[in-house]
Design a protein around this motif. Structure first.
Motif: not given
Length: 394
Positions: A32-57
């Motif tokens: 699975i291809e991940l974004p840059s470290r900075a973008s990944l950090k933003t995504q993880v924060s949003m997922f953990e705070n419930g502001r965005r639902d993780p996709g299938a990957d």
């Protein structure tokens, strides 16, 4: 209030940086291809705070690193609409819907038994359409069934769905395999049957492990064993086997050995009534699975001894499983640099793979090829690689 993702990270004492390290490692394993470290950090924060639902990957990655199921992490299991649309339907709404009766249920059980007996001999290719053709009848019966017969109808639906999951798994279609196995779990939930649910959870674990998602597979095996002491011996043993296989894929040799030892002890204590779910589970079966774990852990000596002994007593009606055993034996020989032994076992496995159409045998032979790379210029190995290449392309 913490989300389930936040709670899972806190339970492990991980920092967000440690979680991202684990996600990157899992992404490499799963392709699975991940974004840059900075973008990944933003995504993880949003997922953990419930502001965005993780996709299938991302769901797959979180299940892998936390070794948990999607339900345990608060995700919603999604079913592809296109697959559901492709299921066969009754030919005409003007045909009266059938009514559940002991006679119709007897017919469905009889057909199921015949298919189950044929499957090890002929493989999945010809059975998937035949088994799936019964699904519309079962669904119609479920619409109207009530009273004492409803549980029987639902149980038949569970067995057909689980069997279809297995057939699709053996064709190499992990997505369809999980779809049908999830449906079997839905039926088990209606029945409120912990034994059937546990058996289906370990089947889901098998599918996830063969698809390379070992962490997710452990989570599913653990779900199967949540109430282990209440399970029949053979169901508990096959769930422990699923746990052991997942540990082997992750290189966790000690945990793998503990699970296998427990599975052997439980199986050796005798069979009890499991509703016909895991009658195939014996000490010999556990030993066979232990041999596969040994191969995964790069300990081929023990695997060769077990597999060679098993082949001398293999039932003729278990042709497909004999092919898988031969393919695994070939891999073990190759790990020991016994090229002749690997070639001879692989040649027999190829014949069975061609007869049965088993993608699981072909996948094992694919694993063998990497071990035979140093000898790829030998005439026999070159021919073996050519045949396997043509099979993968067909």
């Amino acid at each position: 209030m913490k989300t389930k993702l936040q709670a899972s990270r806190a339970a492990r004492g991980w920092s967000q940086a440690q979680l991202m390290d684990a996600l990157e490692d899992a992404a490499e394993r799963l392709g699975i291809e991940l974004p840059s470290r900075a973008s990944l950090k933003t995504q993880v924060s949003m997922f953990e705070n419930g502001r965005r639902d993780p996709g299938a990957d991302y769901q797959a990655l979180f299940c892998e690193v936390y070794q948990a199921t999607r339900v345990e992490l608060g995700f919603t299991l999604e079913i592809a609409p296109s697959q559901l649309d492709a299921l066969p339907t009754l030919p005409s709404p003007r045909v009266p819907s059938p009514t559940a009766s002991p006679e119709i249920l007897g017919y469905l059980k009889s057909v199921f038994l015949q298919h189950a007996q044929a499957e090890p001999l002929v493989g999945p290719r010809f059975l998937v359409p035949a088994v799936q053709s019964q699904v519309p009848l079962i669904e119609e019966l479920c619409k109207e069934a009530s009273g004492p017969l409803r549980d029987d109808v639902v149980r038949v639906g569970a067995r057909y769905s689980e069997f279809l999951g297995w057939l699709h798994q053996d064709t190499g279609d992990s997505q369809s395999a999980m779809l049908w196995t999830n449906r079997a779990l839905d039926y088990a939930a209606e029945l409120d049957d912990p034994v059937l649910s546990a058996y289906v959870y370990q089947r889901r674990s098998n599918i996830a492990a063969e698809a390379g998602q070992a962490g997710y597979a452990i989570g599913l095996a653990n779900a199967a064993l949540a109430n282990a002491r209440k399970l029949p011996n053979q169901v508990q043993a096959v769930a422990l086997r699923a746990r052991a296989n997942s540990h082997a894929l992750l290189g966790q040799a000690d945990d793998c050995a503990r699970a296998l030892d427990e599975a052997r002890a439980i199986t050796d204590s005798g069979a009890d009534d499991d509703g016909g779910l895991a009658g195939y589970c014996s000490v010999a079966y556990i030993d066979m699975e232990a041999a596969n774990c040994s191969i995964q852990l790069h300990r081929p000596e023990a695997a060769v001894k077990t597999l060679e002994a098993s082949l001398t007593q293999w039932p003729a009606e278990q042709q497909r499983d004999r092919g898988l055993c031969l393919a695994r034996l070939a891999t073990a020989y190759a790990q020991l640099e016994d090229v002749e032994g690997a070639y001879n076992a692989a040649s027999q496995a190829v014949d069975i793979a061609q007869t049965t159409g088993s993608a699981r045998i072909l996948a094992e032979l694919g694993r063998l090829q990497s071990h035979l790379t140093p000898w790829r210029k030998l005439v026999e190995i070159a021919e073996l690689n050519r045949v396997l290449g043509s099979m993968k392309g067909s």
